[in-house]
Design a protein around this motif. Structure first.
Motif, short mmCIF file in Angstrom:
data_model
loop_
_atom_site.label_atom_id
_atom_site.label_comp_id
_atom_site.label_asym_id
_atom_site.label_seq_id
_atom_site.Cartn_x
_atom_site.Cartn_y
_atom_site.Cartn_z
N UNK A 286 -47.12 -34.25 45.70
CA UNK A 286 -45.70 -34.48 45.34
C UNK A 286 -44.91 -33.78 45.76
N UNK A 287 -44.81 -32.15 46.21
CA UNK A 287 -43.27 -31.88 47.15
C UNK A 287 -42.96 -33.02 48.26
N UNK A 288 -44.36 -33.93 49.18
CA UNK A 288 -43.35 -34.87 50.23
C UNK A 288 -43.80 -36.49 49.73
N UNK A 289 -43.23 -36.24 48.37
CA UNK A 289 -42.70 -37.68 47.94
C UNK A 289 -43.65 -38.08 46.78
N UNK A 290 -44.88 -38.04 46.80
CA UNK A 290 -46.12 -38.36 45.79
C UNK A 290 -45.70 -38.53 44.26
N UNK A 291 -45.26 -39.55 43.38
CA UNK A 291 -44.92 -39.56 42.38
C UNK A 291 -45.97 -39.41 41.63
N UNK A 292 -46.24 -38.84 39.91
CA UNK A 292 -46.98 -38.24 38.92
C UNK A 292 -48.14 -39.64 38.61
#
Length: 805
Positions: A286-292
């Motif tokens: 999530x911190x690397x850019x993957x959305x929820x």
């Protein structure tokens, strides 16, 4: 959209890589749901096969059977002219079947079935699969003619000797030997043309039954008029078996569902471990850019894929289990529930869909239980559910009167313990203890730290051990009650199962000084309302009914039979609502027999209604009765062996027809024991799944403790001290669980005896505890726990040895 798809693919690839690094978590997850689905689909498959057994026609046509023309009660065959009459009146989907047995020269029996082969020989699309395969081979030895007898390959040893010499059939009439062809998958009945079967069996144009396909209500009404007084028209799904076996399959389905729940705890443990291990990974993604949304969709895809995989594996396992149990199930259903057609287990895609739906729902519930919102509201949910379950338990204990309500009572009892036991363990561990030994202080703190990880193992073993003890109580109680019942019911010294009455034999036996009592057994089959019922008699006065156990404890007297009185079994009162003094009309074909219920008697093992009347009334009624033989009670001055010798030498009775009391009881007992073969097997599966759940929970806990054990080892704690601590921790968990599981099992046993057995089967059974089986089950649990406690310490010792080397 493209970026979302790429994101989902990336997250799924990460999940796959995680499972590659932790294959045991994947195996644990798949094992739990697969085992649960296997148990459930096995019983569902057997139940479905029983309900749809007539979709596969005995006459070897592709249309499912809707109605069956059967002989009148008391007759074995129907006149072949009935089939011709049906055809003349437009019933073109009427298929005749003739069944019988042929005996070889060495006494082996081959069951044969004659069908109208012309209807599928002339039409290749209607030809059975086995014969289509043979026709496609074009081999001379695979050709089928109207005088060919197709036999399943499993029966080849009955027809050929070790030297490959053909063993011929014995015929009471002049008849040539049939041309035999062996083929895999034919089944229990050898197949031939119906005209040739008529010759072999010397049936003289008679038929066993006629199958009708796609019959409408209007056509059924016309057929009934044509068959009036000649045969009976029965719907394929409303025969005696369908009425009597409902409780049997309902209880098996409930037990299988229990197995699924226990197995779900095994998967629940895997899910907790998986989410715990991936929590940091998901946060980093999530911190690397993957959305929820991308993470949620990838998780949903993962769960759907795993649900489908476990459903497929579970259905495959259920197919194997069902095939392993089908022989015992068939024996039970034929012996006690009048099964008219052996069940053959086949693959059903419906079971895959059922397993997939259940697995998916279970996964959703498990994931919801892991959310923070649920954890925050857990106390409120706990007390709400506790109040609801307690109220339901009280209401059901007072007003339960259906099978579903009786099993719901057992479920509420189990859920009550499931809710209370973890709370009790938490309260116990948070009791302040003044421990001076630092190792015991560490052990107490470590157990409190891993309390949540232990909940699943405790609940799983609580449910499985409690249900196992409950089933043991039920089986033991039924066995003890049945033994006491058979001791009185089968009180004669010798039984003579003759096919017909013999007045000369009766005169000889009555005149013999060593014969204290000679009784006979007559039985008629019919219906009371819509319920299959048996009407029987033992003799001409009350003296012949003293072996009958009345529910009131009184002896049978002539008063019970005055004014058209008869006795009814307790099933009639408990399950079918018959009241004392009620007048019942027993219907057999066109004959009616009316009697007034004057008392109830115990009749364990019989799932249907049963009535007893005097032999005189039964013979005057005009009912067709089947004679089963004589029962001889000897005087105390002679032995069974001496009198058996007299029967053989003086009265020339075949020794094989003389059945001593103990042998007759053992035959009856083995028949009733078959009822619980499948129950015991399922119970064993459930207990094995629970033990697997206990093992995985304890081993996963030990894996988490390994680093702490290494620290303790470096601080100077010896291997023996660590083993003692692990044994104390494991033994405490097991002992705590057993302290609640044993009362739960005893209460479940009482609920099964007080509610499920009377409501489902109509039997009142008294409580009896099998202490030996209870101790063995608990000992097995302790041994498994000890093994789980020893393994991490042994692993730590190996690691230390490697470091030193």
């Amino acid at each position: 959209m493209v970026s979302l798809n790429n994101e989902i693919k990336l997250v799924i690839a990460t999940h796959i890589a995680f499972y590659r690094r932790h294959p045991w978590l994947l195996a644990l997850f798949v094992l739990g749901f697969s085992l649960g689905s296997a148990l459930l689909t096995a019983i569902t498959g057997l139940n479905q096969e029983a309900k749809t057994r007539y979709e596969h026609s005995s006459a070897l046509v592709n249309s499912p059977v809707s109605h069956i023309v059967k002989p009148l009660i008391g007759q074995s065959y129907i006149n072949g002219q009935i089939w011709l009459s049906l055809r003349r009146h437009g019933f073109v989907n009427a298929w005749p079947v003739l069944r019988g047995n042929l005996t070889t020269e060495n006494g082996q029996n081959i069951a044969i079935q004659g069908v109208d082969t012309l209807q599928w020989i002339t039409m290749s699309n209607n030809m059975p699969n086995q014969l289509q395969q043979q026709a496609g081979k074009g081999q001379p030895d695979a050709e089928f003619s109207l005088s060919t007898l197709l036999v399943d390959s499993q029966f080849k040893p009955r027809l050929y000797s070790d030297s490959e010499n053909r063993i011929e059939f014995n015929f009471e009439h002049e008849q040539g030997q049939p041309d035999i062809r062996f083929q895999e998958g034919i089944g229990l009945w050898a197949i031939t043309d119906i005209a040739y079967a008529d010759q072999l069996l010397n049936a003289q144009g008679k038929l066993s039954f006629i199958e009708l396909s796609d019959l409408s209500q209007e056509q059924a009404a016309v057929a009934k008029k044509l068959l009036d007084g000649k045969a009976q028209l029965v719907r394929a799904d409303q025969q005696n078996f369908d009425v009597l076996s409902q409780a049997f399959f309902f209880n098996l389905s409930a037990l299988a569902m229990l197995g699924y729940v226990v197995a779900a705890f095994l998967s629940f443990n895997a899910i907790k471990l998986t989410l715990s291990a991936r929590e940091k990974l998901l946060t980093q993604m999530h911190l690397l850019g993957c959305t929820k949304l991308g993470i949620s969709v990838s998780l949903a895809v993962e769960l759907i894929a795993l649900s489908l995989l476990t459903a497929l594996l579970g259905t495959l396992g259920g197919f194997v289990i069902a095939n392993a149990l089908v022989i015992d199930v068939n024996r039970t259903l034929v012996g006690l529930y009048q099964l008219d057609k052996a069940l053959v287990v086949s693959w059903q895609w419906f079971n895959v869909l059922l397993g997939f739906a259940l697995n998916l729902m279970a996964l959703v519930v498990m994931l919801v239980a892991q959310t923070r919102r649920f954890a925050q509201q857990s106390n409120a949910f706990f007390y709400l559910i506790l109040v609801v379950i307690t109220a339901l338990l009280i209401w059901l204990s007072l007003f339960a009167h259906t099978e579903f309500q009786a099993l719901a009572l057992c479920l509420c009892l189990m859920l009550l313990f499931v809710l209370l036991v973890p709370k009790c363990l938490r309260a116990l561990l948070w009791i302040p203890l003044s421990l001076t030994n630092p190792l015991y202080q560490w052990l107490h703190a470590d157990t409190r730290t891993h309390l949540k990880d232990l909940h699943i193992a405790i609940v799983a073993i609580l449910v499985a051990l409690g249900s196992a003890i409950g089933m043991q109580v039920m089986v033991k109680s039924f066995s003890e009650t049945l033994n006491a019942h058979l001791e009185k019911q089968l009180s004669a010294d010798i039984y003579l199962p003759l096919k017909a009455q013999n007045d000369a034999l009766v005169s000889e036996l009555k005149a013999h000084s060593q014969v204290a009592l000679l009784s006979s057994y007559l039985q008629s089959e019919g219906r009371v309302g819509t319920q299959p019922t048996k009407l029987a008699s033992y003799g001409k006065n009350a003296q012949f009914y003293q072996h009958i156990s009345m529910t009131t404890g009184e002896r049978v007297s002539i008063e019970h039979f005055k004014h058209n009185g008869c006795l009814a079994n307790e099933q009639s009162a408990i399950k079918y609502g018959v009241e004392l003094g009620k007048t019942l009309t027993f219907v057999q074909n066109e004959q009616h027999f009316t009697c007034r219920v004057s008392g109830f008697f115990y009749d364990y093992g019989n799932p249907s209604m049963s009535l007893l009347t005097l032999e005189t009334r039964m013979r005057e009624s005009g009912l067709h009765s089947v004679f089963y033989g004589y029962a001889i009670k000897l005087a105390s001055t002679t032995s069974v062996a001496q009198f058996s010798e007299y029967l053989v030498n003086e009265l020339h009775i075949d020794s094989t027809q003389i059945t001593p009391n103990q042998r007759f009881k053992s035959i009856a007992k083995s028949l009733f024991d078959d009822t619980f073969v499948v129950t015991k097997a399922l119970n064993g599966f459930i207990l094995a799944i629970a033990l697997a759940s206990l093992c995985t929970s304890l081993l996963s806990l030990s894996a988490q403790q390994l680093k702490q054990l290494v620290v303790l080892r470096n601080l100077g704690v010896t291997r023996q001290q660590m083993l003692v601590m692990k044994l104390l921790q494991t033994a405490g968990i097991v002992l705590f669980t057993a302290c609640f599981a044993i009362p739960l099992g005893l209460l479940l046993g009482m609920a099964l005896l007080e509610f499920v057995m009377p409501i489902a089967f109509g039997w009142t059974i008294y409580f009896s505890l099998d202490v030996g089986a209870l101790l063995l089950t608990c000992l097995t649990l302790v041994l498994v726990a000890v093994a789980c406690a020893y393994l991490p310490v042994a692993r730590l010792t190996q690691l230390c040895a490697k470091e030193r080397s």
